[in-house]
Motif scaffolding. Structure first.
Motif, PDB file in Angstrom:
ATOM      1  N   HIS A 228      92.619 133.899  -9.131  1.00  0.00           N
ATOM      2  CA  HIS A 228      93.841 133.169  -8.778  1.00  0.00           C
ATOM      3  C   HIS A 228      93.564 132.155  -7.675  1.00  0.00           C
ATOM      4  N   ALA A 229      92.770 132.573  -6.694  1.00  0.00           N
ATOM      5  CA  ALA A 229      92.390 131.634  -5.640  1.00  0.00           C
ATOM      6  C   ALA A 229      91.559 130.494  -6.228  1.00  0.00           C
ATOM      7  N   GLY A 230      90.691 130.827  -7.192  1.00  0.00           N
ATOM      8  CA  GLY A 230      89.862 129.819  -7.836  1.00  0.00           C
ATOM      9  C   GLY A 230      90.650 128.812  -8.639  1.00  0.00           C
ATOM     10  N   LEU A 231      91.809 129.229  -9.160  1.00  0.00           N
ATOM     11  CA  LEU A 231      92.677 128.283  -9.870  1.00  0.00           C
ATOM     12  C   LEU A 231      93.182 127.206  -8.914  1.00  0.00           C
ATOM     13  N   GLY A 232      93.712 127.644  -7.780  1.00  0.00           N
ATOM     14  CA  GLY A 232      94.241 126.694  -6.808  1.00  0.00           C
ATOM     15  C   GLY A 232      93.172 125.806  -6.217  1.00  0.00           C
ATOM     16  N   ALA A 233      91.971 126.353  -6.102  1.00  0.00           N
ATOM     17  CA  ALA A 233      90.852 125.580  -5.551  1.00  0.00           C
ATOM     18  C   ALA A 233      90.182 124.729  -6.618  1.00  0.00           C
ATOM     19  N   GLU A 234      90.671 124.824  -7.852  1.00  0.00           N
ATOM     20  CA  GLU A 234      90.173 124.036  -8.982  1.00  0.00           C
ATOM     21  C   GLU A 234      88.696 124.317  -9.273  1.00  0.00           C
ATOM     22  N   ILE A 235      88.334 125.592  -9.117  1.00  0.00           N
ATOM     23  CA  ILE A 235      86.996 126.050  -9.468  1.00  0.00           C
ATOM     24  C   ILE A 235      87.001 126.582 -10.903  1.00  0.00           C
ATOM     25  N   VAL A 236      88.103 127.190 -11.287  1.00  0.00           N
ATOM     26  CA  VAL A 236      88.313 127.647 -12.664  1.00  0.00           C
ATOM     27  C   VAL A 236      89.650 127.115 -13.159  1.00  0.00           C
ATOM     28  N   TYR A 237      89.815 127.110 -14.485  1.00  0.00           N
ATOM     29  CA  TYR A 237      91.126 126.772 -15.050  1.00  0.00           C
ATOM     30  C   TYR A 237      91.478 127.809 -16.107  1.00  0.00           C
ATOM     31  N   LEU A 238      92.734 127.850 -16.482  1.00  0.00           N
ATOM     32  CA  LEU A 238      93.268 128.901 -17.344  1.00  0.00           C
ATOM     33  C   LEU A 238      93.869 128.293 -18.612  1.00  0.00           C
ATOM     34  N   GLU A 239      93.437 128.815 -19.745  1.00  0.00           N
ATOM     35  CA  GLU A 239      94.048 128.468 -21.024  1.00  0.00           C
ATOM     36  C   GLU A 239      94.447 129.757 -21.711  1.00  0.00           C
ATOM     37  N   GLY A 240      95.768 129.962 -21.881  1.00  0.00           N
ATOM     38  CA  GLY A 240      96.246 131.243 -22.377  1.00  0.00           C
ATOM     39  C   GLY A 240      95.938 132.315 -21.359  1.00  0.00           C
ATOM     40  N   ASP A 241      95.163 133.306 -21.748  1.00  0.00           N
ATOM     41  CA  ASP A 241      94.768 134.352 -20.791  1.00  0.00           C
ATOM     42  C   ASP A 241      93.270 134.291 -20.477  1.00  0.00           C
ATOM     43  N   LYS A 242      92.632 133.152 -20.806  1.00  0.00           N
ATOM     44  CA  LYS A 242      91.187 133.041 -20.608  1.00  0.00           C
ATOM     45  C   LYS A 242      90.850 132.008 -19.535  1.00  0.00           C
ATOM     46  N   TYR A 243      89.845 132.378 -18.735  1.00  0.00           N
ATOM     47  CA  TYR A 243      89.380 131.510 -17.646  1.00  0.00           C
ATOM     48  C   TYR A 243      88.114 130.758 -18.067  1.00  0.00           C
ATOM     49  N   PHE A 244      88.043 129.510 -17.593  1.00  0.00           N
ATOM     50  CA  PHE A 244      86.892 128.646 -17.845  1.00  0.00           C
ATOM     51  C   PHE A 244      86.495 127.983 -16.537  1.00  0.00           C
ATOM     52  N   LEU A 245      85.221 127.581 -16.441  1.00  0.00           N
ATOM     53  CA  LEU A 245      84.783 126.847 -15.254  1.00  0.00           C
ATOM     54  C   LEU A 245      85.236 125.400 -15.338  1.00  0.00           C
ATOM     55  N   THR A 246      85.720 124.868 -14.224  1.00  0.00           N
ATOM     56  CA  THR A 246      85.952 123.432 -14.112  1.00  0.00           C
ATOM     57  C   THR A 246      84.614 122.744 -13.825  1.00  0.00           C
ATOM     58  N   THR A 247      84.633 121.432 -13.794  1.00  0.00           N
ATOM     59  CA  THR A 247      83.412 120.699 -13.423  1.00  0.00           C
ATOM     60  C   THR A 247      82.974 121.088 -12.009  1.00  0.00           C
ATOM     61  N   THR A 248      83.956 121.294 -11.123  1.00  0.00           N
ATOM     62  CA  THR A 248      83.628 121.738  -9.757  1.00  0.00           C
ATOM     63  C   THR A 248      82.923 123.083  -9.789  1.00  0.00           C
ATOM     64  N   GLY A 249      83.402 123.990 -10.621  1.00  0.00           N
ATOM     65  CA  GLY A 249      82.756 125.295 -10.741  1.00  0.00           C
ATOM     66  C   GLY A 249      81.316 125.183 -11.209  1.00  0.00           C
ATOM     67  N   HIS A 250      81.084 124.282 -12.155  1.00  0.00           N
ATOM     68  CA  HIS A 250      79.713 124.068 -12.632  1.00  0.00           C
ATOM     69  C   HIS A 250      78.829 123.514 -11.521  1.00  0.00           C
ATOM     70  N   PHE A 251      79.363 122.580 -10.727  1.00  0.00           N
ATOM     71  CA  PHE A 251      78.573 122.016  -9.632  1.00  0.00           C
ATOM     72  C   PHE A 251      78.255 123.057  -8.572  1.00  0.00           C
ATOM     73  N   LEU A 252      79.152 124.006  -8.346  1.00  0.00           N
ATOM     74  CA  LEU A 252      78.881 125.060  -7.374  1.00  0.00           C
ATOM     75  C   LEU A 252      77.687 125.919  -7.795  1.00  0.00           C
TER      76      LEU A 252
END
Length: 356
Positions: A70-94
Protein backbone atom coordinates in the motif's frame (compact mmCIF):
# COMPACT_ATOMS: atom_id res chain seq x y z
CA UNK A 1 18.30 23.50 -15.15
CA UNK A 2 16.59 24.36 -11.86
CA UNK A 3 14.99 27.50 -13.22
CA UNK A 4 11.63 28.57 -11.83
CA UNK A 5 8.93 26.06 -12.59
CA UNK A 6 5.23 26.72 -12.70
CA UNK A 7 3.36 23.67 -11.45
CA UNK A 8 -0.23 23.28 -10.41
CA UNK A 9 -1.33 23.58 -6.81
CA UNK A 10 -2.19 19.87 -6.78
CA UNK A 11 1.29 18.92 -8.03
CA UNK A 12 2.89 21.22 -5.47
CA UNK A 13 0.76 19.72 -2.71
CA UNK A 14 1.81 16.21 -3.75
CA UNK A 15 5.48 17.20 -3.74
CA UNK A 16 5.12 18.74 -0.28
CA UNK A 17 3.58 15.50 1.01
CA UNK A 18 6.43 13.51 -0.55
CA UNK A 19 8.90 15.64 1.35
CA UNK A 20 6.92 15.26 4.57
CA UNK A 21 6.86 11.47 4.34
CA UNK A 22 10.24 10.98 2.64
CA UNK A 23 11.83 8.99 5.52
CA UNK A 24 8.89 6.56 5.50
CA UNK A 25 8.95 6.21 1.73
CA UNK A 26 12.68 5.49 1.90
CA UNK A 27 12.36 2.82 4.61
CA UNK A 28 9.39 1.12 2.95
CA UNK A 29 11.22 0.96 -0.40
CA UNK A 30 14.34 -0.41 1.28
CA UNK A 31 12.27 -3.03 3.11
CA UNK A 32 10.55 -4.17 -0.11
CA UNK A 33 13.95 -4.56 -1.75
CA UNK A 34 15.62 -6.35 1.16
CA UNK A 35 12.69 -8.68 1.82
CA UNK A 36 12.48 -9.76 -1.81
CA UNK A 37 9.03 -8.31 -2.44
CA UNK A 38 9.99 -6.21 -5.45
CA UNK A 39 12.04 -9.06 -6.93
CA UNK A 40 9.06 -11.41 -6.57
CA UNK A 41 6.74 -9.02 -8.37
CA UNK A 42 9.34 -8.34 -11.04
CA UNK A 43 9.74 -12.08 -11.66
CA UNK A 44 5.98 -12.40 -12.17
CA UNK A 45 6.30 -10.29 -15.32
CA UNK A 46 3.04 -9.57 -17.13
CA UNK A 47 1.12 -11.85 -14.76
CA UNK A 48 1.50 -9.66 -11.68
CA UNK A 49 0.95 -10.97 -8.17
CA UNK A 50 -1.80 -10.83 -5.59
CA UNK A 51 -0.98 -10.15 -1.95
CA UNK A 52 -1.51 -13.85 -1.15
CA UNK A 53 0.86 -14.88 -3.94
CA UNK A 54 3.54 -12.52 -2.62
CA UNK A 55 3.02 -13.96 0.87
CA UNK A 56 3.71 -17.49 -0.43
CA UNK A 57 6.74 -16.34 -2.39
CA UNK A 58 8.55 -14.44 0.38
CA UNK A 59 7.15 -16.20 3.49
CA UNK A 60 6.05 -13.09 5.39
CA UNK A 61 2.76 -12.19 7.05
CA UNK A 62 -0.10 -10.94 4.92
CA UNK A 63 -0.29 -7.81 7.06
CA UNK A 64 3.39 -6.99 6.54
CA UNK A 65 3.17 -7.49 2.77
CA UNK A 66 -0.06 -5.50 2.51
CA UNK A 67 1.14 -2.46 4.44
CA UNK A 68 4.33 -2.25 2.39
CA UNK A 69 2.53 -2.67 -0.93
CA UNK A 70 0.00 0.00 0.00
CA UNK A 71 2.86 2.35 0.79
CA UNK A 72 4.45 1.35 -2.52
CA UNK A 73 1.29 2.35 -4.38
CA UNK A 74 1.43 5.89 -3.03
CA UNK A 75 5.16 6.07 -3.66
CA UNK A 76 4.53 4.89 -7.24
CA UNK A 77 6.87 1.92 -6.87
CA UNK A 78 4.10 -0.56 -7.68
CA UNK A 79 0.70 -0.23 -9.33
CA UNK A 80 -2.50 -2.23 -8.98
CA UNK A 81 -4.70 -3.77 -11.65
CA UNK A 82 -7.65 -5.66 -10.20
CA UNK A 83 -6.11 -7.51 -7.27
CA UNK A 84 -2.64 -7.89 -8.82
CA UNK A 85 0.46 -5.79 -8.22
CA UNK A 86 3.01 -4.87 -10.87
CA UNK A 87 6.26 -2.91 -10.78
CA UNK A 88 6.21 0.63 -12.10
CA UNK A 89 9.17 1.97 -14.06
CA UNK A 90 10.39 3.46 -10.77
CA UNK A 91 10.22 0.03 -9.18
CA UNK A 92 12.32 -1.42 -11.98
CA UNK A 93 14.91 1.34 -11.58
CA UNK A 94 15.15 0.63 -7.85
CA UNK A 95 16.27 -2.88 -8.76
CA UNK A 96 18.44 -1.83 -11.67
CA UNK A 97 22.22 -1.87 -11.42
CA UNK A 98 22.21 0.78 -14.13
CA UNK A 99 21.66 3.57 -11.61
CA UNK A 100 23.18 1.82 -8.60
CA UNK A 101 19.98 2.43 -6.64
CA UNK A 102 20.83 -0.19 -4.04
CA UNK A 103 24.33 1.26 -3.59
CA UNK A 104 22.79 4.67 -2.95
CA UNK A 105 20.16 3.24 -0.62
CA UNK A 106 22.72 1.31 1.44
CA UNK A 107 24.95 4.38 1.70
CA UNK A 108 22.10 6.60 2.86
CA UNK A 109 20.83 3.98 5.30
CA UNK A 110 24.12 2.76 6.80
CA UNK A 111 26.20 5.93 6.68
CA UNK A 112 23.79 8.86 6.66
CA UNK A 113 20.34 8.09 8.01
CA UNK A 114 20.77 8.52 11.74
CA UNK A 115 23.35 11.25 11.32
CA UNK A 116 20.87 13.32 9.30
CA UNK A 117 18.85 13.78 12.48
CA UNK A 118 21.60 16.27 13.41
CA UNK A 119 21.69 18.23 10.14
CA UNK A 120 20.18 21.38 11.59
CA UNK A 121 22.70 21.42 14.46
CA UNK A 122 25.50 20.84 11.94
CA UNK A 123 24.42 23.90 9.95
CA UNK A 124 24.20 26.06 13.07
CA UNK A 125 27.43 24.84 14.68
CA UNK A 126 29.53 24.42 11.54
CA UNK A 127 30.67 20.90 12.38
CA UNK A 128 29.46 17.33 11.62
CA UNK A 129 27.17 16.78 14.59
CA UNK A 130 25.78 13.60 13.03
CA UNK A 131 29.17 11.87 12.95
CA UNK A 132 28.76 10.84 16.59
CA UNK A 133 26.23 8.26 15.37
CA UNK A 134 29.18 6.45 13.72
CA UNK A 135 32.06 7.16 16.08
CA UNK A 136 34.13 9.67 17.98
CA UNK A 137 36.34 11.29 15.34
CA UNK A 138 36.79 14.86 14.10
CA UNK A 139 35.87 13.76 10.54
CA UNK A 140 34.60 10.55 8.96
CA UNK A 141 37.92 10.20 7.13
CA UNK A 142 39.80 9.91 10.42
CA UNK A 143 37.60 6.97 11.33
CA UNK A 144 37.00 5.38 7.94
CA UNK A 145 39.34 2.45 8.55
CA UNK A 146 37.65 1.85 11.93
CA UNK A 147 34.03 1.82 10.73
CA UNK A 148 32.06 -1.40 11.24
CA UNK A 149 32.53 -3.63 8.20
CA UNK A 150 29.00 -3.24 6.77
CA UNK A 151 29.12 0.56 7.08
CA UNK A 152 32.63 0.72 5.61
CA UNK A 153 31.45 -1.47 2.72
CA UNK A 154 28.51 0.83 1.99
CA UNK A 155 30.83 3.86 2.05
CA UNK A 156 33.44 2.27 -0.22
CA UNK A 157 30.84 0.76 -2.58
CA UNK A 158 29.45 4.20 -3.35
CA UNK A 159 32.85 5.84 -3.59
CA UNK A 160 34.22 3.16 -5.92
CA UNK A 161 31.09 2.94 -8.08
CA UNK A 162 31.33 6.58 -9.09
CA UNK A 163 35.11 6.62 -9.50
CA UNK A 164 35.99 3.21 -10.96
CA UNK A 165 33.82 3.50 -14.04
CA UNK A 166 35.57 6.71 -15.03
CA UNK A 167 39.14 5.37 -14.82
CA UNK A 168 39.57 4.12 -18.42
CA UNK A 169 38.46 7.44 -19.98
CA UNK A 170 40.40 9.47 -17.43
CA UNK A 171 43.55 7.45 -18.15
CA UNK A 172 43.24 8.23 -21.86
CA UNK A 173 43.31 11.92 -20.95
CA UNK A 174 46.32 11.49 -18.66
CA UNK A 175 48.13 9.41 -21.23
CA UNK A 176 48.07 12.15 -23.86
CA UNK A 177 51.32 13.30 -22.29
CA UNK A 178 53.96 10.89 -21.05
CA UNK A 179 54.56 10.77 -17.32
CA UNK A 180 57.00 8.88 -15.14
CA UNK A 181 55.79 9.91 -11.70
CA UNK A 182 52.32 10.52 -10.31
CA UNK A 183 51.01 11.42 -6.87
CA UNK A 184 47.61 9.85 -6.15
CA UNK A 185 46.54 12.26 -3.42
CA UNK A 186 43.58 10.95 -1.45
CA UNK A 187 44.36 7.51 -2.85
CA UNK A 188 42.16 5.71 -0.31
CA UNK A 189 42.39 1.93 -0.85
CA UNK A 190 44.68 2.36 -3.87
CA UNK A 191 42.21 1.38 -6.62
CA UNK A 192 43.36 4.00 -9.10
CA UNK A 193 47.00 3.27 -8.30
CA UNK A 194 46.42 -0.40 -9.09
CA UNK A 195 44.75 0.65 -12.34
CA UNK A 196 47.87 2.65 -13.18
CA UNK A 197 50.11 -0.32 -12.38
CA UNK A 198 48.07 -2.43 -14.79
CA UNK A 199 48.20 0.15 -17.56
CA UNK A 200 51.72 1.60 -17.35
CA UNK A 201 55.13 -0.02 -17.62
CA UNK A 202 57.46 2.18 -15.63
CA UNK A 203 55.52 4.98 -13.93
CA UNK A 204 56.19 5.32 -10.20
CA UNK A 205 53.00 5.94 -8.23
CA UNK A 206 52.88 7.54 -4.78
CA UNK A 207 49.73 7.26 -2.70
CA UNK A 208 49.22 10.16 -0.30
CA UNK A 209 46.53 9.90 2.37
CA UNK A 210 45.84 9.71 6.08
CA UNK A 211 47.72 6.93 7.95
CA UNK A 212 44.53 4.87 8.37
CA UNK A 213 43.82 4.93 4.64
CA UNK A 214 47.44 4.10 3.83
CA UNK A 215 47.09 1.07 6.08
CA UNK A 216 43.98 -0.01 4.15
CA UNK A 217 45.75 0.52 0.82
CA UNK A 218 48.74 -1.57 1.87
CA UNK A 219 46.41 -4.34 3.03
CA UNK A 220 44.63 -4.33 -0.35
CA UNK A 221 47.89 -4.51 -2.28
CA UNK A 222 48.95 -7.46 -0.14
CA UNK A 223 45.56 -9.17 -0.38
CA UNK A 224 45.52 -8.86 -4.17
CA UNK A 225 49.19 -9.91 -4.41
CA UNK A 226 50.29 -6.79 -6.27
CA UNK A 227 53.96 -6.01 -6.60
CA UNK A 228 54.71 -2.70 -4.92
CA UNK A 229 58.06 -2.06 -6.60
CA UNK A 230 56.59 0.98 -8.36
CA UNK A 231 54.41 2.07 -5.43
CA UNK A 232 55.35 4.54 -2.73
CA UNK A 233 53.28 5.48 0.32
CA UNK A 234 53.18 8.92 1.87
CA UNK A 235 51.09 9.16 5.07
CA UNK A 236 49.95 12.75 5.51
CA UNK A 237 47.23 14.86 7.06
CA UNK A 238 46.97 17.31 4.20
CA UNK A 239 45.23 19.91 6.39
CA UNK A 240 48.01 19.99 8.97
CA UNK A 241 50.01 23.17 8.31
CA UNK A 242 53.10 21.45 9.70
CA UNK A 243 52.95 18.66 7.11
CA UNK A 244 53.98 19.20 3.49
CA UNK A 245 53.91 16.91 0.50
CA UNK A 246 57.30 15.47 -0.41
CA UNK A 247 58.86 14.77 -3.79
CA UNK A 248 58.34 16.00 -7.34
CA UNK A 249 55.77 14.63 -9.74
CA UNK A 250 54.81 14.92 -13.40
CA UNK A 251 51.17 14.61 -12.34
CA UNK A 252 49.31 15.25 -9.12
CA UNK A 253 46.03 13.33 -9.37
CA UNK A 254 43.03 13.92 -7.11
CA UNK A 255 39.85 11.95 -7.74
CA UNK A 256 36.71 12.75 -5.75
CA UNK A 257 39.01 14.22 -3.13
CA UNK A 258 38.71 18.00 -3.08
CA UNK A 259 34.93 17.93 -2.67
CA UNK A 260 35.71 16.53 0.79
CA UNK A 261 37.03 19.94 1.89
CA UNK A 262 35.88 23.49 2.54
CA UNK A 263 36.75 26.26 0.07
CA UNK A 264 39.59 27.52 2.30
CA UNK A 265 41.01 24.00 2.70
CA UNK A 266 40.92 23.36 -1.06
CA UNK A 267 42.99 26.50 -1.53
CA UNK A 268 45.56 25.25 1.02
CA UNK A 269 45.73 21.83 -0.63
CA UNK A 270 46.23 23.33 -4.09
CA UNK A 271 49.01 25.53 -2.76
CA UNK A 272 50.76 22.43 -1.38
CA UNK A 273 50.26 20.61 -4.68
CA UNK A 274 51.88 23.47 -6.60
CA UNK A 275 55.10 22.92 -4.69
CA UNK A 276 55.50 19.29 -5.82
CA UNK A 277 54.53 19.58 -9.49
CA UNK A 278 57.54 19.40 -11.78
CA UNK A 279 58.05 22.24 -14.27
CA UNK A 280 55.61 21.61 -17.11
CA UNK A 281 53.66 19.10 -15.00
CA UNK A 282 49.93 19.13 -14.37
CA UNK A 283 47.39 18.78 -11.60
CA UNK A 284 44.39 16.66 -12.59
CA UNK A 285 41.20 17.03 -10.58
CA UNK A 286 38.39 14.55 -11.14
CA UNK A 287 35.17 15.56 -9.46
CA UNK A 288 31.44 15.85 -9.98
CA UNK A 289 29.98 19.35 -10.38
CA UNK A 290 26.22 19.52 -10.23
CA UNK A 291 26.02 22.31 -12.80
CA UNK A 292 27.98 20.30 -15.41
CA UNK A 293 25.63 17.31 -15.44
CA UNK A 294 23.76 16.14 -18.52
CA UNK A 295 20.59 15.32 -16.61
CA UNK A 296 18.70 17.02 -13.81
CA UNK A 297 18.48 13.75 -11.87
CA UNK A 298 22.28 13.61 -11.58
CA UNK A 299 22.42 17.23 -10.46
CA UNK A 300 19.69 16.58 -7.89
CA UNK A 301 21.59 13.58 -6.52
CA UNK A 302 24.78 15.60 -6.08
CA UNK A 303 22.96 18.49 -4.41
CA UNK A 304 21.40 16.15 -1.83
CA UNK A 305 24.68 14.28 -1.34
CA UNK A 306 26.24 17.54 -0.13
CA UNK A 307 24.21 17.16 3.06
CA UNK A 308 26.21 14.04 3.94
CA UNK A 309 29.34 16.21 4.05
CA UNK A 310 27.55 18.76 6.21
CA UNK A 311 26.10 16.43 8.83
CA UNK A 312 28.55 13.54 8.86
CA UNK A 313 31.78 13.81 6.88
CA UNK A 314 33.32 17.04 8.13
CA UNK A 315 30.68 19.77 8.36
CA UNK A 316 32.52 21.99 5.88
CA UNK A 317 32.41 20.58 2.36
CA UNK A 318 29.98 19.82 -0.45
CA UNK A 319 29.49 18.77 -4.05
CA UNK A 320 30.47 22.05 -5.66
CA UNK A 321 29.17 23.98 -8.62
CA UNK A 322 31.93 24.53 -11.15
CA UNK A 323 31.97 28.33 -10.87
CA UNK A 324 32.75 28.23 -7.13
CA UNK A 325 35.45 25.61 -7.69
CA UNK A 326 37.09 27.51 -10.53
CA UNK A 327 37.34 30.64 -8.38
CA UNK A 328 39.35 28.69 -5.78
CA UNK A 329 41.68 27.35 -8.49
CA UNK A 330 42.34 30.87 -9.79
CA UNK A 331 42.93 32.16 -6.27
CA UNK A 332 45.68 29.53 -5.87
CA UNK A 333 47.51 30.88 -8.92
CA UNK A 334 46.38 28.04 -11.15
CA UNK A 335 44.26 27.83 -14.26
CA UNK A 336 42.08 25.19 -15.88
CA UNK A 337 43.46 24.48 -19.34
CA UNK A 338 41.26 21.54 -20.30
CA UNK A 339 37.93 20.09 -19.15
CA UNK A 340 36.63 16.64 -20.03
CA UNK A 341 33.01 16.14 -18.97
CA UNK A 342 30.80 13.07 -18.65
CA UNK A 343 33.41 10.62 -17.39
CA UNK A 344 31.66 7.59 -15.96
CA UNK A 345 28.47 8.49 -14.13
CA UNK A 346 28.91 12.17 -13.32
CA UNK A 347 32.57 13.18 -13.20
CA UNK A 348 34.45 15.97 -14.93
CA UNK A 349 38.23 15.93 -15.28
CA UNK A 350 40.06 19.24 -14.98
CA UNK A 351 43.60 19.65 -16.25
CA UNK A 352 45.17 22.41 -14.17
CA UNK A 353 48.43 24.24 -14.73
CA UNK A 354 50.38 26.85 -12.78
CA UNK A 355 49.72 30.29 -14.25
CA UNK A 356 52.67 31.61 -16.24
Amino acid sequence: MFSKKNISALEAQKKAMWISYAPMIFQSAKSMINLGILDAIKDSGDEGMTVDEVVKKVSLTKYGIRVLLHAGLGAEIVYLEGDKYFLTTTGHFLLSKQIAANININFVHDVCYQGMFHLEDSIVNGKPEGLKELGDWPTVYDGLSELPDHIKKSWLDLDHYFSDISYPKAFKVLNKNSFKSILDLGGNTGKFSRFLLDNTKDAVITIGDLPGQIKMAKAEFERMEYSTERIRFQPINILDDAQDLKGEFDIVWMSQFLDCFHDDDIYKILMKCKKVVKPGGSIYIQDAFWDRQRFETSAFSLQQFSLYFTAIANGRSQMYDYKTFEEIIHKAGLEVVEITDNLGISNSLLKVKIKE
